[in-house]
Design an enzyme around this catalytic site. Structure first.
Site, PDB file in Angstrom:
ATOM      1  N   CYS A   1       0.828  -1.197   0.000  1.00  0.00           N
ATOM      2  CA  CYS A   1       0.000   0.000   0.000  1.00  0.00           C
ATOM      3  C   CYS A   1       0.864   1.250   0.000  1.00  0.00           C
ATOM      4  O   CYS A   1       2.035   1.222   0.373  1.00  0.00           O
ATOM      5  CB  CYS A   1      -0.914   0.007   1.222  1.00  0.00           C
ATOM      6  SG  CYS A   1      -1.954  -1.467   1.343  1.00  0.00           S
TER       7      CYS A   1
ATOM      8  N   ARG B   1       1.755   1.552  -5.799  1.00  0.00           N
ATOM      9  CA  ARG B   1       1.854   0.583  -4.706  1.00  0.00           C
ATOM     10  C   ARG B   1       0.528  -0.122  -4.436  1.00  0.00           C
ATOM     11  O   ARG B   1       0.488  -1.085  -3.670  1.00  0.00           O
ATOM     12  CB  ARG B   1       2.306   1.285  -3.420  1.00  0.00           C
ATOM     13  CG  ARG B   1       3.790   1.625  -3.419  1.00  0.00           C
ATOM     14  CD  ARG B   1       4.177   2.351  -2.146  1.00  0.00           C
ATOM     15  NE  ARG B   1       5.622   2.415  -2.009  1.00  0.00           N
ATOM     16  CZ  ARG B   1       6.352   1.597  -1.281  1.00  0.00           C
ATOM     17  NH1 ARG B   1       5.762   0.617  -0.621  1.00  0.00           N
ATOM     18  NH2 ARG B   1       7.655   1.732  -1.198  1.00  0.00           N
TER      19      ARG B   1
ATOM     20  N   TRP C   1      -3.626  -1.819  -1.716  1.00  0.00           N
ATOM     21  CA  TRP C   1      -3.577  -3.094  -2.418  1.00  0.00           C
ATOM     22  C   TRP C   1      -4.153  -4.118  -1.448  1.00  0.00           C
ATOM     23  O   TRP C   1      -3.595  -4.383  -0.395  1.00  0.00           O
ATOM     24  CB  TRP C   1      -2.137  -3.452  -2.796  1.00  0.00           C
ATOM     25  CG  TRP C   1      -2.037  -4.667  -3.670  1.00  0.00           C
ATOM     26  CD1 TRP C   1      -2.154  -4.712  -5.024  1.00  0.00           C
ATOM     27  CD2 TRP C   1      -1.777  -6.014  -3.253  1.00  0.00           C
ATOM     28  NE1 TRP C   1      -1.988  -5.996  -5.481  1.00  0.00           N
ATOM     29  CE2 TRP C   1      -1.758  -6.827  -4.416  1.00  0.00           C
ATOM     30  CE3 TRP C   1      -1.563  -6.622  -2.017  1.00  0.00           C
ATOM     31  CZ2 TRP C   1      -1.529  -8.198  -4.369  1.00  0.00           C
ATOM     32  CZ3 TRP C   1      -1.342  -7.989  -1.970  1.00  0.00           C
ATOM     33  CH2 TRP C   1      -1.329  -8.768  -3.135  1.00  0.00           C
TER      34      TRP C   1
ATOM     35  N   ASN D   1      -0.062  -0.364   6.242  1.00  0.00           N
ATOM     36  CA  ASN D   1       0.512  -1.195   5.185  1.00  0.00           C
ATOM     37  C   ASN D   1       1.063  -2.447   5.848  1.00  0.00           C
ATOM     38  O   ASN D   1       1.820  -2.357   6.813  1.00  0.00           O
ATOM     39  CB  ASN D   1       1.635  -0.449   4.460  1.00  0.00           C
ATOM     40  CG  ASN D   1       2.312  -1.301   3.405  1.00  0.00           C
ATOM     41  OD1 ASN D   1       1.697  -2.181   2.813  1.00  0.00           O
ATOM     42  ND2 ASN D   1       3.597  -1.059   3.179  1.00  0.00           N
ATOM     43  N   GLY D   2       0.703  -3.622   5.331  1.00  0.00           N
ATOM     44  CA  GLY D   2       1.207  -4.867   5.897  1.00  0.00           C
ATOM     45  C   GLY D   2       0.083  -5.816   6.257  1.00  0.00           C
ATOM     46  O   GLY D   2      -1.061  -5.652   5.835  1.00  0.00           O
TER      47      GLY D   2
ATOM     48  N   GLU E   1      12.204 -13.378 -18.528  1.00  0.00           N
ATOM     49  CA  GLU E   1      11.755 -12.007 -18.267  1.00  0.00           C
ATOM     50  C   GLU E   1      10.772 -11.539 -19.330  1.00  0.00           C
ATOM     51  O   GLU E   1       9.769 -10.886 -19.029  1.00  0.00           O
ATOM     52  CB  GLU E   1      12.964 -11.067 -18.198  1.00  0.00           C
ATOM     53  CG  GLU E   1      12.646  -9.585 -18.132  1.00  0.00           C
ATOM     54  CD  GLU E   1      11.855  -9.157 -16.904  1.00  0.00           C
ATOM     55  OE1 GLU E   1      11.432  -7.985 -16.857  1.00  0.00           O
ATOM     56  OE2 GLU E   1      11.646  -9.993 -15.986  1.00  0.00           O
TER      57      GLU E   1
ATOM     58  N   LYS F   1       6.884 -10.301 -18.579  1.00  0.00           N
ATOM     59  CA  LYS F   1       6.322  -9.011 -18.975  1.00  0.00           C
ATOM     60  C   LYS F   1       4.988  -9.181 -19.683  1.00  0.00           C
ATOM     61  O   LYS F   1       4.045  -8.426 -19.463  1.00  0.00           O
ATOM     62  CB  LYS F   1       7.304  -8.254 -19.880  1.00  0.00           C
ATOM     63  CG  LYS F   1       8.461  -7.640 -19.153  1.00  0.00           C
ATOM     64  CD  LYS F   1       8.008  -6.506 -18.233  1.00  0.00           C
ATOM     65  CE  LYS F   1       8.982  -6.287 -17.099  1.00  0.00           C
ATOM     66  NZ  LYS F   1       8.908  -7.279 -16.027  1.00  0.00           N
TER      67      LYS F   1
ATOM     68  N   GLU G   1       2.378 -10.064 -17.125  1.00  0.00           N
ATOM     69  CA  GLU G   1       2.061  -8.981 -16.189  1.00  0.00           C
ATOM     70  C   GLU G   1       1.107  -7.947 -16.767  1.00  0.00           C
ATOM     71  O   GLU G   1       0.166  -7.518 -16.086  1.00  0.00           O
ATOM     72  CB  GLU G   1       3.355  -8.261 -15.765  1.00  0.00           C
ATOM     73  CG  GLU G   1       4.201  -9.018 -14.769  1.00  0.00           C
ATOM     74  CD  GLU G   1       5.445  -8.233 -14.405  1.00  0.00           C
ATOM     75  OE1 GLU G   1       5.708  -8.054 -13.206  1.00  0.00           O
ATOM     76  OE2 GLU G   1       6.171  -7.797 -15.316  1.00  0.00           O
TER      77      GLU G   1
ATOM     78  N   HIS H   1      11.985 -31.929 -24.425  1.00  0.00           N
ATOM     79  CA  HIS H   1      11.680 -32.692 -23.214  1.00  0.00           C
ATOM     80  C   HIS H   1      10.269 -32.404 -22.693  1.00  0.00           C
ATOM     81  O   HIS H   1      10.012 -32.551 -21.495  1.00  0.00           O
ATOM     82  CB  HIS H   1      12.724 -32.392 -22.137  1.00  0.00           C
ATOM     83  CG  HIS H   1      14.113 -32.775 -22.530  1.00  0.00           C
ATOM     84  ND1 HIS H   1      14.583 -34.069 -22.471  1.00  0.00           N
ATOM     85  CD2 HIS H   1      15.135 -32.030 -23.041  1.00  0.00           C
ATOM     86  CE1 HIS H   1      15.833 -34.111 -22.892  1.00  0.00           C
ATOM     87  NE2 HIS H   1      16.189 -32.890 -23.262  1.00  0.00           N
TER      88      HIS H   1
ATOM     89  N   LYS I   1       3.600  -2.509  -6.905  1.00  0.00           N
ATOM     90  CA  LYS I   1       5.004  -2.318  -7.221  1.00  0.00           C
ATOM     91  C   LYS I   1       5.938  -2.904  -6.180  1.00  0.00           C
ATOM     92  O   LYS I   1       6.920  -3.546  -6.493  1.00  0.00           O
ATOM     93  CB  LYS I   1       5.286  -0.825  -7.382  1.00  0.00           C
ATOM     94  CG  LYS I   1       6.701  -0.488  -7.818  1.00  0.00           C
ATOM     95  CD  LYS I   1       6.946  -0.936  -9.243  1.00  0.00           C
ATOM     96  CE  LYS I   1       8.318  -0.554  -9.742  1.00  0.00           C
ATOM     97  NZ  LYS I   1       8.598  -1.093 -11.067  1.00  0.00           N
TER      98      LYS I   1
END
Length: 630
Positions: free
Chosen positions: A2, A32, A82, A108-109, A499, A503, A506, A522, A625
């Site tokens: 947050c 955030r 968040w 936050n947490g 990566e 992306k 996301e 495989h 973030k």
């Protein structure tokens, strides 16, 4: 996760300034979390804290305030959420208040003992409107404030917050206001970030310096298990037991508010991708002298101890872990010591083998990634030295590490990391060359030659941005309806493939798999059907020709099964031209440094795919973030 902001005006009279500071701070912190937003205001004469909160983006809160203006204030706190406990809604949004409405908090947490505290308070007659752990802390704090008033005859929010902090378990940063003390905001932190801004017109609090950098660059660190009382002209820090912290550490923010603004770009992600060259360049500045000798003055680990290092373990999450994988290839090649790359959230649970001769390298853009912070603490408890690679001054991970390499990439606002990734890789290269220099694992002229190649990389990234943007956009238009993608790479191309896949997941919400190209036969080749887009990171033909040949062989195999081939390849590669349907070209560069250029077209491609689908590239769904909870 947050975003938290607070402000206390140095002026005695109430005004709109505290609310303005909070709203502007939340705009810079919305990356955030953006499930809901809210503010709480206090001023002399108020019987209760003035609270306004709305589900959804910050714009919903701003619209509500414009429709029904809030009162002037002397102090304010603001929050963008968040969601962790309780679904996004007006009721679950922060701030939450005490039962009498005189105290409000933001948080936050995750408070891990909230369920038991809720039961205890319900037994005493307290009622709860939300499903959040934060409301539990708000009701608890309100109760403690009243106990302190009975004991002292007057409110003492500072003391009440200290008592509450000793009762909470889990991770938390909490800001609190009391309408009976309208010139005060109190903050507390345990395993969650909090920083204070020292200004001329008042003082600030935030989960990140971005909350107040538009007003002041002077900041004060709040350490683990500390409580801070912020007035308009005073700041006092104590531990949870009330012992005053003398001379808390201060620092100056090395970027200004304009760096966290779009500046004419369509999105922060677009802007930040185009800042990739500068991020690499700034990470290199000041780290070598005119003779090509690397000087890392910020590494406060004795050179003798570094020479004795016989193993490196990189701990990180997400994008940072892929930067660590690139580091593994480079450091093992240059320094000739083994490097392991561990997901930070798995690290301490597998009982890793750590000794005083193990160097743990923690990589985190925010410096607050909780899983990585826990890994850092575990490593230090086992007697290993920890070096962090971080982009944020004053963050928890560098503060708790033995040494730090700051990347100086500037603020990264878009949730999906881009420029921080190339800066992290660059810092890892510098670390590897520094260790090679200390241990004598490379000749001096080899190090100078590699550093010169590294200095040339920003120009090569710029070439991609100048020449490949339009072809990449056309490719996104062509493939926008694809249901899935496969990303493959060998050697340093493997983490780049991972990566690139991340992306696309996301921000374009497209199912992707990234894996080592050698794994194709495989199992994964079973996923290839007619039209399936498969992205290959093709290594340069010069240097290690066997790598190039193997990747071309993989391209042939999936091409024969009807796949659509997208290749990231060195300019002029005729083998790629023969087989690929779409090519993102890059300039020639050494193989070990190629991830710095290979990843850039994949960043652009993911962004363009998201734009084609009409998605918000800066704020993808369900993500935030800075992941400050485990």
């Amino acid at each position: 996760m947050c975003g938290i902001v607070g402000f206390v005006s140095s002026k005695c009279m109430a005004s709109m300034l505290p609310l303005e500071v909070c709203i502007q701070g939340l705009q810079r912190l919305e990356y955030r979390g953006y499930d809901s937003a809210g503010v709480a205001l206090v001023a002399p004469g108020m019987d209760q804290v003035a609270v306004r909160k709305k589900a959804g983006r910050l714009a919903n809160l701003v619209e509500s305030i414009e429709t029904r203006p809030m009162p002037d204030a002397t102090a304010a706190i603001g929050h963008t959420r968040w969601a962790t406990n309780g679904a996004p809604s007006d009721v679950n949004a922060h701030p939450h208040t005490s039962m009498d409405g005189k105290v409000a908090i933001i948080h936050n947490g995750i408070i891990e003992n909230a369920s038991q505290l809720r039961l205890d308070l319900q037994a005493e007659g307290y009622r709860f409107a939300s499903a959040t752990d934060t409301e539990v802390a708000a009701k608890l704090l309100g109760k403690i404030v009243n106990v302190v008033i009975e004991e002292k005859g007057q409110p003492d929010l500072f003391e009440a917050v200290r008592r509450m902090s000793r009762m909470l378990e889990g991770a938390f940063t909490i800001l609190a206001v009391d309408c009976r003390q309208p010139d005060l905001v109190v903050g507390t932190r345990h395993d969650s970030p909090l920083v204070v801004g020292l200004g001329d017109n008042g003082n600030y609090l935030g989960s990140d310096v971005a909350a107040f950098v538009a007003y002041t660059k002077q900041a004060l660190e709040v350490d683990q298990d500390q409580v801070v009382a912020v007035g308009g002209e005073s700041v006092v820090v104590t531990d949870f037991d009330g012992n005053v912290v003398e001379h808390p550490k201060t620092f100056t923010v090395d970027w200004d508010a304009s760096a966290a603004e779009k500046g004419g770009w369509d999105s922060f992600m677009d802007k930040e991708i185009h800042e990739d060259p500068a991020a690499v360049q700034r990470t290199l500045i000041g780290r070598m002298d005119d003779h090509g000798t690397i000087n890392l003055d910020e590494i406060h680990i004795d050179e003798h101890e570094l020479k004795m290092i016989d193993k490196i373990i990189v701990v990180a999450c997400g994008t940072a872990s892929y930067a660590g994988m690139v580091a593994k290839y480079a450091i093992e090649h240059w320094v000739r010591i083994p490097v392991e790359v561990e997901l930070a959230h798995e690290f301490r649970y597998r009982d890793p083998i750590l000794t005083p001769r193990t160097l743990v390298v923690a990589i985190s853009q925010s410096g607050e990634t909780m899983d990585t912070l826990m890994a850092v603490r575990h490593a230090r408890e086992q007697g290993s030295k920890v070096l962090s690679i971080c982009n944020t001054q004053g963050a928890s991970i560098p503060r708790e590490s033995d040494a730090v390499l700051y990347t100086h990439a500037g603020p990264e606002v878009a949730v999906a990391s881009t420029k921080a990734f190339v800066a992290q890789i660059t810092a890892a290269y510098v670390l590897g060359l520094y260790l090679a220099q200390l241990k004598g694992a490379m000749f001096r002229d080899e190090i100078r030659s590699t550093l010169q190649s590294l200095k040339e990389m920003p120009g090569k990234i710029e070439w991609i941005l100048d020449t490949q943007t339009e072809p990449i956009e056309r490719a996104a238009q062509r493939l926008v309806d694809a249901k899935s993608f496969l990303f493959l790479g060998r050697h340093v191309g493997y983490p780049v493939a991972m990566e690139g896949a991340l992306k696309l997941k996301e921000i374009a919400y497209t199912f992707t798999e990234g894996f080592a190209a050698g794994e194709l036969k495989h199992g994964p080749i079973a996923l290839v059907e007619d039209g399936e887009p498969v992205v290959f990171i093709v290594p340069p033909k010069h240097g290690r020709d066997v790598l190039h040949a193997k990747v071309i062989s993989g391209i042939e195999e999936v091409k024969a099964r009807g796949a659509t081939i997208i290749a990231v390849a060195e300019e002029g590669d005729q083998d790629v031209e023969r087989y690929a349907d779409i090519v993102f070209w890059r300039p020639a560069c050494p193989t070990l440094l190629s991830p710095l250029v290979d990843v850039v077209p994949l960043q652009l491609f993911a962004m363009d795919m998201a734009k084609q689908k009409g998605y918000d590239v800066d704020k993808p769904r369900n993500l935030a973030k800075s992941v400050t909870v485990e």
